[in-house]
Design a protein around this motif. Structure first.
Motif, short mmCIF file in Angstrom:
data_model
loop_
_atom_site.label_atom_id
_atom_site.label_comp_id
_atom_site.label_asym_id
_atom_site.label_seq_id
_atom_site.Cartn_x
_atom_site.Cartn_y
_atom_site.Cartn_z
N ILE A 15 0.85 -1.19 0.00
CA ILE A 15 0.00 0.00 0.00
C ILE A 15 0.89 1.24 0.00
O ILE A 15 1.87 1.33 0.74
N SER A 16 0.51 2.19 -0.83
CA SER A 16 1.20 3.49 -0.86
C SER A 16 0.14 4.57 -0.62
O SER A 16 -0.76 4.74 -1.43
N GLY A 17 0.23 5.24 0.51
CA GLY A 17 -0.72 6.31 0.80
C GLY A 17 -1.59 6.03 2.01
O GLY A 17 -1.47 4.99 2.67
N ASN A 18 -2.49 6.95 2.27
CA ASN A 18 -3.36 6.92 3.45
C ASN A 18 -4.61 6.07 3.21
O ASN A 18 -5.33 6.28 2.23
N THR A 19 -4.88 5.13 4.09
CA THR A 19 -6.09 4.29 3.95
C THR A 19 -7.22 4.77 4.86
O THR A 19 -8.31 4.23 4.82
N ASN A 20 -6.94 5.80 5.66
CA ASN A 20 -7.98 6.33 6.55
C ASN A 20 -8.77 7.43 5.81
O ASN A 20 -8.70 8.61 6.13
N LYS A 21 -9.47 7.01 4.78
CA LYS A 21 -10.28 7.95 3.99
C LYS A 21 -11.61 7.30 3.61
O LYS A 21 -11.71 6.07 3.52
N GLU A 22 -12.59 8.14 3.40
CA GLU A 22 -13.94 7.66 3.07
C GLU A 22 -14.05 7.43 1.55
O GLU A 22 -13.64 8.26 0.75
N ILE A 23 -14.61 6.28 1.20
CA ILE A 23 -14.82 5.94 -0.22
C ILE A 23 -16.32 6.02 -0.49
O ILE A 23 -17.14 5.45 0.24
N SER A 24 -16.68 6.71 -1.58
CA SER A 24 -18.11 6.91 -1.88
C SER A 24 -18.65 5.93 -2.93
O SER A 24 -19.85 5.86 -3.17
N ASP A 49 -14.56 0.81 -14.46
CA ASP A 49 -14.68 1.59 -15.69
C ASP A 49 -14.40 3.06 -15.35
O ASP A 49 -15.17 3.68 -14.60
N SER A 50 -13.31 3.59 -15.88
CA SER A 50 -12.90 4.96 -15.54
C SER A 50 -13.96 5.99 -15.91
O SER A 50 -14.03 7.08 -15.33
N ARG A 51 -14.84 5.64 -16.86
CA ARG A 51 -15.89 6.58 -17.28
C ARG A 51 -16.98 6.75 -16.22
O ARG A 51 -17.74 7.72 -16.25
N ASN A 52 -17.04 5.81 -15.29
CA ASN A 52 -18.07 5.87 -14.24
C ASN A 52 -17.55 6.46 -12.93
O ASN A 52 -18.29 6.56 -11.95
N ILE A 53 -16.27 6.80 -12.90
CA ILE A 53 -15.65 7.27 -11.65
C ILE A 53 -16.16 8.66 -11.27
O ILE A 53 -16.28 9.55 -12.11
N GLN A 54 -16.47 8.79 -9.97
CA GLN A 54 -16.91 10.08 -9.42
C GLN A 54 -16.01 10.44 -8.23
O GLN A 54 -15.09 9.71 -7.90
N GLN A 55 -16.31 11.55 -7.59
CA GLN A 55 -15.48 12.03 -6.48
C GLN A 55 -15.38 11.02 -5.34
O GLN A 55 -16.39 10.44 -4.93
N SER A 76 -11.00 12.19 -12.67
CA SER A 76 -12.46 12.17 -12.47
C SER A 76 -12.86 12.14 -11.00
O SER A 76 -14.04 12.19 -10.68
N GLY A 77 -11.86 12.00 -10.10
CA GLY A 77 -12.16 12.06 -8.67
C GLY A 77 -11.76 10.86 -7.85
O GLY A 77 -11.98 10.84 -6.63
N ALA A 78 -11.17 9.84 -8.48
CA ALA A 78 -10.75 8.65 -7.72
C ALA A 78 -9.66 9.04 -6.72
O ALA A 78 -8.69 9.70 -7.07
N THR A 79 -9.83 8.63 -5.46
CA THR A 79 -8.83 8.93 -4.43
C THR A 79 -8.07 7.67 -4.01
O THR A 79 -7.15 7.74 -3.19
N ALA A 80 -8.48 6.53 -4.56
CA ALA A 80 -7.79 5.27 -4.27
C ALA A 80 -7.79 4.40 -5.52
O ALA A 80 -8.76 4.40 -6.28
N ILE A 81 -6.69 3.68 -5.72
CA ILE A 81 -6.52 2.83 -6.90
C ILE A 81 -6.11 1.43 -6.46
O ILE A 81 -5.18 1.28 -5.65
N VAL A 82 -6.79 0.42 -6.97
CA VAL A 82 -6.35 -0.97 -6.80
C VAL A 82 -5.74 -1.40 -8.13
O VAL A 82 -6.38 -1.25 -9.18
N CYS A 83 -4.51 -1.88 -8.11
CA CYS A 83 -3.81 -2.22 -9.36
C CYS A 83 -2.86 -3.40 -9.14
O CYS A 83 -2.49 -3.72 -8.02
N GLU A 84 -2.49 -4.03 -10.25
CA GLU A 84 -1.51 -5.12 -10.21
C GLU A 84 -0.09 -4.57 -10.33
O GLU A 84 0.86 -5.16 -9.82
N GLU A 85 0.04 -3.45 -11.05
CA GLU A 85 1.34 -2.81 -11.25
C GLU A 85 1.26 -1.37 -10.77
O GLU A 85 0.38 -0.62 -11.19
N MET A 86 2.18 -0.99 -9.90
CA MET A 86 2.22 0.38 -9.42
C MET A 86 2.62 1.32 -10.57
O MET A 86 3.59 1.04 -11.29
#
Length: 265
Positions: free
Chosen positions: A15-24, A29-35, A59-69
């Motif tokens: 994990i890289s970054g803060n996990t203490n954040k609210e996810i909405s 699909d990146s076209r459906n991403i909101q704040q 588009s507002g994503a504050t967290a990313i799940v990925c296989e490659e950083m």
């Protein structure tokens, strides 16, 4: 939902970054991403979702799940690296909707032909018994008596769990669904708690996707391989692949047949 709580559902590499954040919300699909959304970068058959990480962040994503950083890390974004983002998407979708499949008796039907017929007959039969039930099929999805148009034999994990959650919320106790070979191979059913699996038959089909009959069979078989030991696995003894499907399952094995001696004839 808190990100730190949500990602407890998946095996994380780093994990890289803060996990203490609210996810909405979450989406692949990146076209459906909101704040404040979580974007899951999935490597598809035609498109690699990793290519759209920057677009998702814009588009507002504050967290990313990925296989490659990614090479360019945004300081305000949290990156969660996993081994398999397809599987992670299924697990995250189940967790997001409070694991609705655990609150239902969920039965999956797989095979080349007969999936729609069997799933629909079970759905209709249980409703005739006075039970509230749901159906996920090629023709149409049903949340008890409410029809919901179907776009795929087996929907994507987010749609799938959303529909199952709606079934639970209206009081359904049972759900019957078609499990396509594509959905098993693409791990769209990851995270679902199946109480039973039914195999119909296997003929040459979808070779444009699977390339070989063996790969097609393996995709179907993987559904039974992942059934828990408290589930049942019911197979067609008249099909030459019938018992192959159950070779490695932990579920209780049962057979049916029109031609030979079986548990159900």
């Amino acid at each position: 939902m808190k990100l730190e709580s949500l990602i407890q559902a998946i095996p994380v590499k780093q994990i890289s970054g803060n996990t203490n954040k609210e996810i909405s919300g979450l989406d692949s699909d990146s076209r459906n991403i909101q704040q404040d959304f979580l974007f899951v970068a999935v490597k598809g058959t035609a498109v690699d979702g990793h290519q759209f990480i920057d677009k998702a962040i814009e588009s507002g994503a504050t967290a990313i799940v990925c296989e490659e950083m990614p090479e360019n890390i945004t300081p305000t974004t949290t990156y969660i690296q996993v081994s398999d983002s397809k599987e992670a998407l299924g697990l995250l979708a189940s967790e997001w909707y409070a694991n609705p499949s655990r609150q239902l008796t969920l039965v999956g039907v797989t095979g080349t032909n007969g999936k729609t017929t069997i799933a629909t007959l079970l759905y209709e039969m249980f409703r005739l018994f006075g039970e509230k039930a749901g159906l996920l099929s090629t023709v149409c999805n049903y949340i008890d008596e409410k029809a919901v148009p179907a776009t795929h034999t087996t929907p994507d994990p987010i749609t799938l769990n959303k529909l199952l959650r709606e079934m639970v919320d209206v009081g359904c106790r049972y759900a019957f669904m078609e499990v396509s070979s594509h959905s098993a191979d693409q791990k769209r059913i990851a995270g679902l708690d199946f109480d039973g699996g039914i195999f119909t038959n296997l003929t040459r089909d979808h070779l444009d996707y699977h390339k070989t009959v063996e790969a097609y069979l393996k995709a179907k078989k993987s559904f039974f391989d992942h059934l828990p030991k408290n589930a049942f696995a019911l197979t067609n003894l008249d099909d030459k692949s019938g018992m192959v499907m159950l070779q490695n399952t932990k579920a209780a094995k049962h057979t049916y047949s029109l031609k030979t001696l079986a548990d159900y004839k």
